[in-house]
Design an enzyme around this catalytic site. Structure first.
Site, PDB file in Angstrom:
ATOM      1  N   SER A  67      12.046 -25.521  -5.448  1.00  0.00           N
ATOM      2  CA  SER A  67      10.813 -26.318  -5.732  1.00  0.00           C
ATOM      3  C   SER A  67       9.582 -25.765  -5.249  1.00  0.00           C
ATOM      4  O   SER A  67       9.323 -25.330  -4.060  1.00  0.00           O
ATOM      5  CB  SER A  67      10.891 -27.755  -5.146  1.00  0.00           C
ATOM      6  OG  SER A  67      10.165 -28.630  -5.645  1.00  0.00           O
ATOM      7  N   GLU A  72       1.778  -8.977  -6.672  1.00  0.00           N
ATOM      8  CA  GLU A  72       2.413  -7.757  -6.926  1.00  0.00           C
ATOM      9  C   GLU A  72       3.840  -7.862  -6.475  1.00  0.00           C
ATOM     10  O   GLU A  72       5.022  -7.476  -6.804  1.00  0.00           O
ATOM     11  CB  GLU A  72       1.792  -6.440  -6.308  1.00  0.00           C
ATOM     12  CG  GLU A  72       2.410  -5.148  -6.302  1.00  0.00           C
ATOM     13  CD  GLU A  72       1.615  -3.999  -5.796  1.00  0.00           C
ATOM     14  OE1 GLU A  72       0.490  -3.954  -6.348  1.00  0.00           O
ATOM     15  OE2 GLU A  72       1.933  -3.315  -4.905  1.00  0.00           O
ATOM     16  N   ARG A  86      -2.101  -8.592  -4.152  1.00  0.00           N
ATOM     17  CA  ARG A  86      -0.834  -8.205  -3.494  1.00  0.00           C
ATOM     18  C   ARG A  86       0.249  -9.342  -3.686  1.00  0.00           C
ATOM     19  O   ARG A  86       1.498  -8.953  -3.443  1.00  0.00           O
ATOM     20  CB  ARG A  86      -1.220  -7.728  -2.231  1.00  0.00           C
ATOM     21  CG  ARG A  86      -1.996  -6.522  -1.850  1.00  0.00           C
ATOM     22  CD  ARG A  86      -1.587  -5.531  -2.533  1.00  0.00           C
ATOM     23  NE  ARG A  86      -2.494  -4.323  -2.384  1.00  0.00           N
ATOM     24  CZ  ARG A  86      -3.763  -3.944  -2.958  1.00  0.00           C
ATOM     25  NH1 ARG A  86      -4.189  -4.765  -4.029  1.00  0.00           N
ATOM     26  NH2 ARG A  86      -4.372  -2.890  -2.945  1.00  0.00           N
TER      27      ARG A  86
END
Lengths: 150, 150, 150, 150, 150, 150, 150, 150, 150, 150
Positions: A114, A91, A88
């Site tokens: 960073s 995604e 997830r």
């Protein structure tokens, strides 16, 4: 013994002893995400923290130098792509990554967030429609900067 | 005309007109990450917002139905792996993903952070050692739950 | 011992003892797909069920904590692509996936079928031209919803 | 003009005209998943259905032979892996695929669920905790059978 | 012991004892391609055949249940792509696959050649310009057929 | 114009004109698999055959030299892995490839079945339980032979 | 013991004993490339040669049957792509492969250079600007020839 | 116009005009493998040769600067792996690459055969059992040498 | 024992003994990058240096021949892509590689920077805004040169 | 027009006009690696430099905003792996990357060499045995530092 062997031993021992990651973090007074990541092999662990953690896990102090060396970092890509909980996060990146890139450039200019001067936090926040996982990625902005040593 | 064609047109036109993503978000009174992602082809855009956005970009209202259809989502993996700004987000996931999985399980139980009932925010925060990019991923916890319709 | 080791041991022992998956599911009064998937390493198994299952398989109760931890989920992609029985499910997805996506959006709006608030069932149904395998995927619809914690 | 070109044209025209997949399926009195998949390029479409569908979409009957030829089937893997709605189906397969294989073998013997003598259905079912997507995969069991022509 | 372990043991033992695949097939009165594939881990082996084969190979009858379980099928892709003898079969498919697809459709209609209701035979046939390997793939035609259980 | 362009044109024209592959093969009195493969871009087509075929397809004789050049052969791997009809041939190879390798070695010695001195045939054979597709791969055995020019 | 195990043992023993590949080839009076490739697991080694080689390496004659079986051939692709010495051969192929294909067709007609009826030689040739490695690939031309057994 | 466009044009024009690669090489008095590779886009072509070649191919001298620029070299890997004629060269490398590496080290020491100070030749040699393709790779040996500029 | 085993042993022992790479390089009076790379398995180590290094690491002199053999070189690509410290070098190449190619050609002509006649140095240089890592890649220019042995 | 289109146009125009990268860099008084990389699409180009460069290349000033936007960075991996000149840089990384990682950690501690606060230089240095390409990668050391905004 390699760092990977030690990581596997730590993971198994933690489950066996029923210790929470939070309790291990508390024992060394470090942020819980850092401590968990470090015990999963992603950061070197300084001697004092390593001694405390190994003791709590009932493991030999001989492992201190192995935990103290800078590890080869990163997760097997198949794990990132296969495990639903980690996926997830991937995604979210696949859907919102280009938008975040655009907005970093719009708000900060050309550069990156960073991932080294960086911290991550995770929180549980209540909400009328159900508890929420709130993950905060917090990294220093580094502008593209053409610098040389001399 | 496909959604991909429209996305490319929007991206080019925005640069040409010098419009910020923020100004587009403001014009439709929606969060800036949502608006940017939607204009980059990741969300359907409801008719009223689509009309306003197309007008600001000087594009034909004929594109409204295309923007309103649910798109095929996701970013080309090569872009995720190659562009340094997006890559840092992926790197954070490679280093901290397994730790976040462990802590979601420890704090919430077995389940995931939804990437659907979800929002993302990006902020610029000052810090003595330099401005910081703070990205907040905020998703509903969904416990693994074996439910069936009847 | 890791969860993968335990999974391999369970699989071998089951064949040796000639136990059916159904009999194991019955012993803990849980759905057979859930029980099989859990014994194959895809779900944590609560203590009471774990104790019963380990006893039936003639394995040590010391494995209870390992079965109780949330596992890293997912199947090796080569297995998905190579084994003909599993591959047919993948093929169905390759042929009908985009159609199902369109119809989920048409019937429910923008969103997904949850694979977390979810169950699977498998049935044997007679048919004049031969028995049929009927697999039911049953997941909660989750609408794309831009929510944040505060 | 290739089948892919025709598919793209159909998809764009449907959005433009605001036609639902269901209305197209009704017009030819065929199951909606079959009709949607066929219009997305996964099945040949017989002449009578092709003529009706092309007329509803305002497209030339010259395309009938192209729709009638057996297409090269299958979905680009990046789409399967990237789009969240389709991905959930893949994830269900990654988590439950091996369990389904075991249970097909336990209930039917050695063999597969056909993806050719096969149908798919999708339903919306109410549930106290929210509407559910119910997808039914229904394929003939094919036992491994070493047969030869003579 | 897993099926892979048993397969490796069988392969080594056969070489050691200098037994031909044909002699093993004759011992159980089964087609030689089936027997070889089964001993290489691609088919479950029924109890009577398993007992005979294990005895001929001087292996313990305790392995009977492992040979009897339905295996995870398929060959490592690197082997298919690297070994010159297997690769030639793949090359034939790369060159003639699309033509065979067209001709299956032309002669039978839309559908596939089953690889389940299927047999393979290999023959040595003399020819003036040198012996020929003749491999026959023989599978039932399965028409695409939209059927459901009820 | 490249060979790929010509192949696409031929494929489209054949569908348009409703010509069968068999009728094209008959027109040049060549085996149907060879003719189909050649028209799909896998073999050079000699001038006389090329002239006849182009005429039947209503295409310009200017394409004769392009059809006559030796093409770059092979099928896109995604097509091999995705299209169910072609995939079944690949699956047969994945399941039986290593067995065929063993038997080629047992019956012929160390070497390969040539895919160059080679032919393929496809037949429709009746069978009580349904028509069968019978594909015959017929290649010269080539023994590994360490020969050099001088 | 598998062939891979034997190959690893041979490789280690050769270094230990300080034997050159040339001396091993001389001992069996075979070309040095053939002998080296065979000892690296790419060819079956006939009994007489195997006996001599195993004796020179101080290994047990029990390994003779393993060396005599036809091996699974081919090199791990990562090795081909990573090791600089092997990579240069691959690079030559990437740069000159298509040209060699064109010239094989121009000089011989449609077909291939056999890699089975084939030999390789390596020579050290002096040159004013430095010694040169000269590798000769020498394979029988095989014309594409549509032949069948009957 | 990019170099790729020019390469495609040259390839098509050569077939159209029925020119051999050898005749093109002769026209510029250069080795035929070099000339073919250069015309296929792998080497810059100096002005005088470019002028002659373009004239023979009936193409505009405006393309001279494009042919003269150093190109991005290398062949699409799918072509290397799919086309049978090129694949045989790759297969020879997969089977004999590690042996050649060992022998380069044994005969020359640690280092590589250069693919830059390098030439390739192809010859047709008669042999009682059939004509042979003889390809000679001829590269300068470069010893690993730790040198720095100052 | 393979070179990989020896490399792993060396790496573990160095951490255990707390020896720096620099001290190991000093002990054999060799450049530190060369020494580190060699101990990590990328270069053969001559007998005298190997004896000294093994002694400092408290390892057996029996390993001298293994360290002296030319190794299979190269790093697992997943490590290159996953570890953030190594990845930055790869990223620099992804961003600046084509520019460096252009400038090598502009300044030197057609050819490459050798990675064989080559050295690497790493330096720590102070800078007002923070210490800098300066890595120098220094390789002989090799012009593309079509040379053959005779 | 996208940035990729502009990059292609610039590359073609530069060859046509015969301009060196150095002359373009001089025209804007910027380092030559930066200028080349920027013109190849890897950096945004500020308005004043963009105006000068477009004029020198005889291109329209309308392209200024496109050159000024932050691009999606990175090189197609096939190019990195295939072109011999770029590949040598990758090979150096594959051979020396892990050593450089170790030495960065030994000399600087845990962290990375930034590829953002970074410059690259390329030099031609004479050497008795031939000119050398000297590439200097010069990046700020960034220590792993767990910092958060508040």
């Amino acid at each position: 013994m390699t760092r990977e062997d030690v990581t596997r031993t730590i993971a198994a021992r933690r489950v066996e002893l029923g210790l929470t990651w939070q309790s291990l973090a508390d024992a060394v007074d470090r942020p819980v995400v850092w401590t968990t990541a470090a015990l999963l092999g992603q950061h070197p662990i300084p001697r004092p923290e390593a001694e405390v953690l190994l003791e709590k896990l009932g493991l030999s102090p001989d492992l201190v130098p192995i935990l103290g060396a800078v590890p080869v970092r990163g997760t097997d890509r198949d794990v990132v792509r296969n495990d639903p909980t980690i996926y997830r996060l991937y995604e979210a990146l696949a859907v919102y990554g280009p938008a975040l890139k655009e907005l970093i450039h719009e708000q900060f200019g050309d550069g990156i967030m960073s991932a080294i001067n960086f911290s991550v936090d995770i929180d549980k926040k209540p909400h009328p429609s159900g508890d929420r996982v709130v993950i905060t990625l917090d990294g220093k902005f580094l502008p593209y900067d053409w610098v040389s040593a001399d």
